[in-house]
Enzyme design. Structure first.
Site, PDB file in Angstrom:
ATOM      1  N   GLU A 158     -61.904  53.806  40.830  1.00  0.00           N
ATOM      2  CA  GLU A 158     -60.513  54.473  40.184  1.00  0.00           C
ATOM      3  C   GLU A 158     -59.493  53.488  40.798  1.00  0.00           C
ATOM      4  O   GLU A 158     -58.972  53.428  42.057  1.00  0.00           O
ATOM      5  CB  GLU A 158     -60.233  55.963  40.953  1.00  0.00           C
ATOM      6  CG  GLU A 158     -61.116  56.813  40.471  1.00  0.00           C
ATOM      7  CD  GLU A 158     -61.059  57.192  38.842  1.00  0.00           C
ATOM      8  OE1 GLU A 158     -60.176  56.661  38.220  1.00  0.00           O
ATOM      9  OE2 GLU A 158     -61.937  57.787  38.432  1.00  0.00           O
ATOM     10  N   LYS A 213     -63.903  57.276  54.402  1.00  0.00           N
ATOM     11  CA  LYS A 213     -62.657  56.529  55.205  1.00  0.00           C
ATOM     12  C   LYS A 213     -61.375  56.801  54.597  1.00  0.00           C
ATOM     13  O   LYS A 213     -61.295  56.325  53.404  1.00  0.00           O
ATOM     14  CB  LYS A 213     -63.061  54.891  55.321  1.00  0.00           C
ATOM     15  CG  LYS A 213     -62.035  54.146  56.256  1.00  0.00           C
ATOM     16  CD  LYS A 213     -61.867  52.814  55.898  1.00  0.00           C
ATOM     17  CE  LYS A 213     -61.014  52.583  54.949  1.00  0.00           C
ATOM     18  NZ  LYS A 213     -59.327  52.563  55.420  1.00  0.00           N
ATOM     19  N   CYS A 243     -51.437  55.855  40.749  1.00  0.00           N
ATOM     20  CA  CYS A 243     -51.939  54.628  39.742  1.00  0.00           C
ATOM     21  C   CYS A 243     -51.846  54.938  38.342  1.00  0.00           C
ATOM     22  O   CYS A 243     -51.730  54.017  37.697  1.00  0.00           O
ATOM     23  CB  CYS A 243     -53.501  54.693  40.394  1.00  0.00           C
ATOM     24  SG  CYS A 243     -54.208  56.163  40.389  1.00  0.00           S
TER      25      CYS A 243
END
Lengths: 286, 540
Positions: free
Chosen positions: B257, B183, B291
């Site tokens: 993650e 997704k 990130c």
């Protein structure tokens, strides 16, 4: 002429010392036949927190020791265990009600397993690490590091072997552990703590709580300063709730195992309590 | 027009033939979704790009069922060599359609074309090439001989590197013999759908990869689906927590993650020019939507003023604007929602007493934009030094000694990445040892490579992606079946084993869910999986 025996008082093992539970509580440990063996300390939430504090303080030194040194210390434990073989066999016979031969086999296996893990200390990084061939002028290397503080619910159906099988792999790479011993068979864990206390293991690296895992484990699972949770011996607890509590701080979780092979010796048990650190550095002749 | 200005040099959109609308990609075909379709827009102009199908729970179930069929009938039986050849095909097709993919990525995400063209898409191809070669070499992955695939992988990826994250997830999953339902993020589904066309061109067997578009509900349905064996997620720590709760007590293996708040540590002996470029790359690359972005700059006190001055000078030359312009350095913020979050946290920085400096940029009339911003005089207690902003906002803190740098750098629940700038190798290595982070960049920043493991400590998630370590997330150790067989019989000897049978791991290690096959099932495993796992274990 008979002599009156001197019974042993079993206490907790926290930060290298042997305190009673701060709560002052104890519980009776009885033999398989129902005879009184000893009063063990019934650890409290505060004891668990003290143990985590001691473990956190110890991680740096233990993780920072050379792998060779950790291997030596772990092997030293096996030496001392071997020296106190008779005591452990007798203790297991009393607690578990097994035959002398069965208790001997358990102690021997525990010692041998300890030796096996001790030997991994200075080899694991070579097996689990990498030099990475990246596409560019960089030195790039991946190395395993300990996760930090590991809280363990030890296997409940084994006085010594289960306990050893759970803590040894976590210690190999430099983690500090807080371990809740078998509730029914807690005495060997404290006797092992006496071995640890006299075998060059820095204080706080192993902390042993006796008492009710059902009472203590939730505090450890939700403790924000616990990095990993080994539920190997938690099958009879509401362990899914423990895993959910651990999710709050993304604590690493190993799920319960049952049967004679629970916590069987494996590289994966060592790997489970490590992180991989990857370091990049530029290459240049500048 | 200042001397720094160049004439616009926009990449042509003609290479991209967008469809009016896109369906879900399930079982090798595009199908209608049963949820309410949504629009994907260009964050730079707010122009509508395409209508995207929305997968509801039933659609997700269809996709998982297709993945299970493909796993049982085709993919788990295929030789590693042939699996690898499919991955090589995909890698080549990505290279052939690189320009189209780059344009689509920049349009849909808002990132500068020079980044999508020179970083994202080449890495996507590299990822498939790298893992293609592993498919027939899994015995050498360090997990023992004949490691087992897990089954159906449910993968949920974020909007900051839409196609790159897809590659990080799909390439290792397919190489190891798993099938996939993926997704993509609802704001950036386009390149995943073009990728689905590539899968058709590659003639990948139907169901091996399905792509379901939608928002959080779609992802939640995928993660919770009882027939998913493996969950892989990249995104926020809060969603990561939800996922960890959802899978608790199941046999699903998980890798996460999550967020980061990386320290980028600059010592007074660092090569300042390179360091300044590294700082800029560290936090302003991809609009700071990274990130592992170096969002906390830790500068040694003696060079603080000099570094900040040079940084401001450098930032003044950055160009903000049209993501398709080849001269653009800073593109658009991905969504209005994200812009609001960046704005709110930056305002908090003002309120807490940090000093804001913003590069002078012309902000376009439409779209979502945030000019590169630096906060100085930041304290470790400030929200801007603790919370992940995920935008082009840098917090500057100082330190005096290496020990203080380590203490400040580690003072965060995150542990994804860190940077070190010093010319002294011994200091770099010592510091790298002490930092609690999964990736350390020394005298560089934001480098990625398929051969290099990536992932976090602490609340930055569990598991590693990339490299040999990335395979462990999709494989169960070899000896599962052998050991299961031995359970009733001979006691295994110490030292005879180098891979665990009985470890069901949520950590970096590997899982042997098949341990549940013969062993007494752990209590309260939300069952259903164990029988199937047993069958699969036996089949292999």
């Amino acid at each position: 002429m008979s002599r009156l025996a001197v019974p042993k008082t079993y206490k907790l093992f926290i930060g290298g010392a042997f305190p009673r539970s701060e709560s002052g509580r104890i519980y009776e440990v009885r033999s398989a036949a129902g005879a009184f063996l000893a009063n063990a300390a019934l650890a409290s939430r505060k004891d668990a927190r003290d143990a985590v504090v001691a473990a956190r303080a110890a991680v740096g030194g233990w993780a920072g020791a050379t792998a060779y040194n950790r291997g030596q210390v772990l092997y030293r434990i096996a030496e001392l265990l071997e020296g106190r073989r008779i005591q452990f066999i007798a203790e297991i016979e009393e607690q578990e009600g097994v035959t002398h031969a069965q208790a001997s086999a358990q102690v021997d296996e525990a010692i041998d397993r300890w030796v096996w893990y001790a030997g991994w200390a200075d080899k694991f990084a070579q097996v689990a690490g990498n030099a990475n061939p990246v596409a560019g002028p960089f030195f790039n290397i991946s190395v395993p590091e300990p996760t930090g503080v590991v809280a363990i619910v030890a296997p409940q159906d084994s006085a010594l072997l289960g306990f050893v099988s759970a803590i040894a792999p976590a210690l190999v790479t430099g983690n500090a552990v807080v371990v809740v011993a078998s509730e029914r068979f807690p005495l060997s864990a404290i006797s092992l703590a006496e071995v640890l206390a006299t075998s060059d293991v820095p204080k706080g690296v192993v902390n042993v709580l006796t008492g009710s895992p059902a009472e203590i484990a939730p505090w450890l699972a939700s403790h924000a300063d616990v990095n990993a949770l080994d539920l190997v011996g938690a099958a009879d607890l509401e362990w899914v709730d423990l895993e959910i509590a651990a999710a709050e701080t993304l604590t690493r979780v190993l799920r319960p195992e049952q049967g004679p092979d629970a916590a069987a010796p494996s590289l994966e048990r060592i790997r489970a309590f490590t992180e991989t650190k990857t370091i990049w550095h530029t290459k240049s002749l500048k | 027009m200042s001397f720094l200005d160049y004439a616009p040099a926009p990449e042509s959109r003609s290479v991209l033939a967008l469809r009016e609308s896109y369906g879900l990609f399930i079982d090798g075909e595009f199908v209608e979704g049963r949820g309410t379709p949504f629009q994907t827009i260009s964050p730079a102009t707010e122009e509508r790009l395409a209508t995207i199908a929305n997968a509801n729970e039933a659609d997700v179930s269809d996709a998982v069922a297709a993945a299970r069929r493909a796993y049982d009938r085709v993919w788990s039986k295929m030789s590693g060599r042939d699996r690898g050849k499919y991955l090589f095909r995909i890698a080549r097709l990505v290279q052939e359609r690189a320009r189209e993919l780059a344009v689509a990525e920049s349009l849909d995400n808002g990132k500068p074309i020079k980044e999508s063209r020179d970083v994202d898409i080449p890495l996507v191809a590299a990822w498939f090439f790298y893992y293609a070669g592993w498919a027939d070499k899994l015995d050498y992955a360090g997990l023992g001989a004949n490691p087992r695939s897990l089954g159906v992988a449910g993968q949920v990826i974020p909007w900051n590197f839409p196609l790159l994250m897809l590659a990080w997830k799909i390439a290792p999953a397919l190489a190891t013999g798993n099938t996939v339902v993926l997704k993509p993020a609802e704001t950036t589904p386009l390149t995943a759908l073009i990728f689905a066309e590539i899968l058709q061109q590659a003639d990948l067997p139907p169901g091996v990869v399905s792509i379901v578009t939608g928002a959080g509900d779609t992802g939640a349905a995928l993660v919770a689906h009882p027939d998913v064996d493996k969950v892989a997620f990249t995104g926020s720590t809060s969603v990561g927590r939800q996922i960890a709760r959802t899978v608790a007590g199941t046999n699903k293996k998980v890798t996460l993650e999550l967020g980061g708040k990386a320290a980028n540590i600059v010592f007074d002996d660092a090569p300042i020019d390179q360091a300044v470029d590294g700082i800029v790359n560290g936090i302003f690359f991809n609009q700071g939507h990274v990130c592992c972005a170096g969002s906390r700059l830790l500068v040694q006190e003696s060079i603080h003023d000099e570094v900040v001055e040079r940084l401001k000078l450098r930032l003044s030359t950055l160009r903000l604007g049209d993501p398709l312009d080849k001269n653009t350095d800073i593109g658009a913020i991905n969504s209005r929602e994200q812009l609001e979050r960046i704005t709110r946290l930056s305002d908090l920085g003002d309120a807490e007493g940090a000093e804001r400096w913003t590069a002078e940029c012309e902000i376009p009339d439409n779209g979502f934009w945030f000019a590169p911003t630096i906060f100085t005089n930041v304290q470790t207690s400030h929200a801007i030094a603790r919370e992940e902003i995920f935008g082009p906002v840098l917090s500057v803190l100082t330190f005096r000694t290496p020990g203080e740098a380590v203490a400040k750098a580690n003072n965060t629940p995150y542990g994804l990445s860190a940077g070190i700038w010093t010319e002294k190798g011994s200091r770099m290595l010592q510091l790298a040892d002490q930092l609690r982070a999964g990736v350390i960049w020394a005298n560089t920043f934001n480098r990625f490579d398929p051969a290099s493991p990536f992932g976090g400590y602490k609340e930055s998630g569990y598991g590693r992606e990339g490299g040999r370590h990335g395979l462990g997330a999709y494989l169960a150790p070899a000896s599962s079946s052998a050991v299961s067989g031995g359970r009733g019989g001979a006691q295994r000897r110490v030292g005879a084993s180098d891979a665990s049978p009985a470890l069901v791991s949520a950590a970096a290690g590997a899982e042997a869910s098949a341990a549940g096959a013969d062993a007494p099932a752990p209590k309260r495993v939300r069952a259903t999986r164990s029988t199937r796992t047993a069958k699969k274990g036996a089949a292999k």
